[in-house]
Design an enzyme around this catalytic site. Structure first.
Site, PDB file in Angstrom:
ATOM      1  N   CYS A 163      33.143  26.381  14.971  1.00  0.00           N
ATOM      2  CA  CYS A 163      33.896  25.327  14.289  1.00  0.00           C
ATOM      3  C   CYS A 163      33.924  25.480  12.776  1.00  0.00           C
ATOM      4  O   CYS A 163      34.558  24.682  12.083  1.00  0.00           O
ATOM      5  CB  CYS A 163      33.320  23.966  14.671  1.00  0.00           C
ATOM      6  SG  CYS A 163      33.230  23.741  16.457  1.00  0.00           S
ATOM      7  N   HIS A 302      32.645  17.183   8.076  1.00  0.00           N
ATOM      8  CA  HIS A 302      32.861  17.775   9.395  1.00  0.00           C
ATOM      9  C   HIS A 302      33.026  16.640  10.404  1.00  0.00           C
ATOM     10  O   HIS A 302      33.895  16.701  11.260  1.00  0.00           O
ATOM     11  CB  HIS A 302      31.684  18.686   9.759  1.00  0.00           C
ATOM     12  CG  HIS A 302      31.919  19.526  10.963  1.00  0.00           C
ATOM     13  ND1 HIS A 302      33.000  20.373  11.076  1.00  0.00           N
ATOM     14  CD2 HIS A 302      31.221  19.659  12.121  1.00  0.00           C
ATOM     15  CE1 HIS A 302      32.952  21.000  12.247  1.00  0.00           C
ATOM     16  NE2 HIS A 302      31.882  20.570  12.901  1.00  0.00           N
ATOM     17  N   GLU A 313      24.680  15.509   9.124  1.00  0.00           N
ATOM     18  CA  GLU A 313      25.573  15.771   7.993  1.00  0.00           C
ATOM     19  C   GLU A 313      25.363  14.725   6.903  1.00  0.00           C
ATOM     20  O   GLU A 313      25.419  15.036   5.710  1.00  0.00           O
ATOM     21  CB  GLU A 313      27.039  15.808   8.429  1.00  0.00           C
ATOM     22  CG  GLU A 313      27.959  16.256   7.307  1.00  0.00           C
ATOM     23  CD  GLU A 313      29.417  16.403   7.711  1.00  0.00           C
ATOM     24  OE1 GLU A 313      30.195  16.928   6.896  1.00  0.00           O
ATOM     25  OE2 GLU A 313      29.781  15.979   8.829  1.00  0.00           O
ATOM     26  N   LYS A 334      39.018  14.175  11.664  1.00  0.00           N
ATOM     27  CA  LYS A 334      38.895  14.239  13.126  1.00  0.00           C
ATOM     28  C   LYS A 334      39.071  12.870  13.779  1.00  0.00           C
ATOM     29  O   LYS A 334      39.311  12.785  14.981  1.00  0.00           O
ATOM     30  CB  LYS A 334      37.541  14.847  13.508  1.00  0.00           C
ATOM     31  CG  LYS A 334      37.395  16.312  13.115  1.00  0.00           C
ATOM     32  CD  LYS A 334      36.022  16.857  13.485  1.00  0.00           C
ATOM     33  CE  LYS A 334      35.864  18.317  13.083  1.00  0.00           C
ATOM     34  NZ  LYS A 334      35.782  18.516  11.615  1.00  0.00           N
ATOM     35  N   HIS A 339      38.839  17.200  17.205  1.00  0.00           N
ATOM     36  CA  HIS A 339      38.154  18.367  16.649  1.00  0.00           C
ATOM     37  C   HIS A 339      38.919  19.627  17.021  1.00  0.00           C
ATOM     38  O   HIS A 339      38.960  20.025  18.186  1.00  0.00           O
ATOM     39  CB  HIS A 339      36.721  18.415  17.190  1.00  0.00           C
ATOM     40  CG  HIS A 339      35.845  19.410  16.513  1.00  0.00           C
ATOM     41  ND1 HIS A 339      36.318  20.341  15.609  1.00  0.00           N
ATOM     42  CD2 HIS A 339      34.502  19.633  16.612  1.00  0.00           C
ATOM     43  CE1 HIS A 339      35.304  21.087  15.189  1.00  0.00           C
ATOM     44  NE2 HIS A 339      34.209  20.673  15.773  1.00  0.00           N
ATOM     45  N   PHE A 398      28.674  25.703  15.943  1.00  0.00           N
ATOM     46  CA  PHE A 398      27.621  26.094  16.876  1.00  0.00           C
ATOM     47  C   PHE A 398      27.058  27.449  16.460  1.00  0.00           C
ATOM     48  O   PHE A 398      27.789  28.351  16.080  1.00  0.00           O
ATOM     49  CB  PHE A 398      28.181  26.202  18.301  1.00  0.00           C
ATOM     50  CG  PHE A 398      28.407  24.894  19.002  1.00  0.00           C
ATOM     51  CD1 PHE A 398      28.018  23.689  18.434  1.00  0.00           C
ATOM     52  CD2 PHE A 398      29.000  24.863  20.252  1.00  0.00           C
ATOM     53  CE1 PHE A 398      28.214  22.491  19.099  1.00  0.00           C
ATOM     54  CE2 PHE A 398      29.207  23.666  20.928  1.00  0.00           C
ATOM     55  CZ  PHE A 398      28.817  22.483  20.347  1.00  0.00           C
TER      56      PHE A 398
END
Length: 412
Positions: A163, A302, A313, A334, A339, A398
């Site tokens: 991502c 994010h 975050e 998002k 996402h 990830f």
């Protein structure tokens, strides 16, 4: 000496619009592009909704023969790249093609072509596999197809960091221009994996929300958040060396002044709990830009709407900014489009640039009450209109990939 790099073109294909103008109009009205999955029958799946691209017709954005040799992630990438290139006003007959390159990533490539051809192998035998299966499938083909379509013969690569792919691609393109590997770079990310394998895989990780309410499914930082919504699309920009852009009279949207990238070395899916990995990426971006945390006006987070991401975050922002964290305006795109995985950073960078141009920070739509431990200003309830001099975009992938871009209002 590092060369200055500016943004001269923008392109986007998203769940709320298939051009930048359509996307930005959707952003300003707080439009949510999340709804029931239509790309396959999801009746037996726990997850029923996604952020699908709507009304996209590939042959209207590129020639039919080329479109047939691309999977959707590549089609989206080419369409957005063409838009950005035209927006930049570039004419390759006047440019050195070997000084113009592409860095566009996809976290996954095409799961759909794997699904289709595996079914053929099982039902009809291996000889029935599509001869183009591999070039349709592999993630670098977004960059390769853009290079072919636009005639760009310079550095042509793709960064695959889940991502964080789109953000790392833009960061690497920045470096290519700063250190004189190129004068022009087309950069960003593309993704399309709303398919049985994609949805089942992320559901198995318990990463996706099972909410069926589009307005309360992707709710970053909310105390009731329960997972992310799978989206698709592409976000592509044209980066250009400042003097090159000025010499041809290009319109300059903003200047890209900072990039930070780190690895958590912690866990395959969870960010580092103390926020140090993402926090250091933010610090590195600010250091390169030569600014203090108090100068930062806006962070496009994010903000995935998962428990771990949003909490960690938030800690990362505090780690990077100290007391100034309470003053910066934060949001998550998002909340409107879901996402977009490898495309997320590209679309969110476009959002940052447009936010600077218009002095407009969209609200985090759908989020109504922040988690007690998510205690910063997430633009809940209404957009924020203010002058933005410095904006930051975060992406976390990830594997522990952290990437941050810092963009500045252009000053000659």
């Amino acid at each position: 000496m590092k060369r200055r790099v500016v943004v001269t073109g923008l392109g986007a294909v998203t769940p709320i619009g298939n051009t930048v103008d359509e996307f930005w109009a959707g952003i300003k009205e707080g439009k949510v592009g999340i709804g029931p999955i239509t790309k396959f029958d999801a009746a037996e799946y726990k997850v029923k909704i996604a952020g699908e691209v709507k009304g996209f017709v590939a042959k209207e954005r590129m020639d039919f023969k080329s479109a047939r040799r691309m999977e959707p992630f590549s089609q989206y990438a080419v369409a957005a790249a063409k838009e950005a290139f035209e927006d930049a006003g570039l004419d390759m007959e006047k440019e050195d093609a070997f000084r113009a390159g592409v860095i566009v990533g996809s976290g996954i490539g095409s799961l759909q072509v794997v699904e289709t051809n595996y079914t053929k192998i099982v039902e009809k035998g291996p000889s029935r596999v599509n001869p183009l299966m591999v070039p349709l499938m592999i993630s670098n083909m977004a960059a390769g197809n853009i290079s072919i379509q636009l005639g760009l013969k310079g550095k042509c690569t793709n960064v695959v960091t889940a991502c964080a792919s789109g953000t790392n691609c833009i960061g690497d393109a920045l470096r290519a221009i700063q250190y004189n590997d190129a004068d022009i770079m087309v950069a960003g990310g593309a993704e399309s994996c709303i398919c049985p394998t994609g949805v089942a895989g992320f559901t198995g990780l318990t990463a996706l929300t099972t909410s069926e309410d589009p307005m309360r499914a992707s709710i970053p930082f909310d105390k009731e958040r329960s997972g992310f919504v799978l989206g698709e699309g592409a976000g592509i920009v044209v980066l250009e060396e400042l003097e090159h852009a000025k010499a041809r009279g290009a319109h300059i949207y903003a200047e890209l002044v900072g990039y930070g990238a780190t690895g958590d070395a912690y866990h395959i899916t969870s960010p580092a709990e103390d926020g140090s990995g993402a926090g250091m990426a933010m610090k590195f971006a600010m250091q390169e830009a030569g600014i203090e945390p108090s100068q930062l006006d806006y962070i496009n987070a994010h903000g995935t709407s998962t428990h771990h991401n949003d909490l960690f975050e938030t800690r990362a922002i505090k780690f990077a900014m100290g007391d100034a964290a309470k003053d910066v305006v934060i949001n998550s795109t998002k909340s409107m489009i879901g996402h977009l995985l490898g495309a997320a950073g590209g679309v969110e960078f476009v959002t940052c640039v447009k936010s600077i141009v218009d002095g407009f920070i969209h609200q985090t739509v759908g989020t109504t009450e922040a988690d007690e431990e998510c205690d910063l200003n997430y633009a809940i309830g209404a957009p924020v209109e203010k002058e933005i001099r410095y904006a930051m975009s975060n992406s976390l992938g990830f594997g522990g990939h952290n990437a941050t871009l810092l963009v500045k209002k252009y000053e000659a």
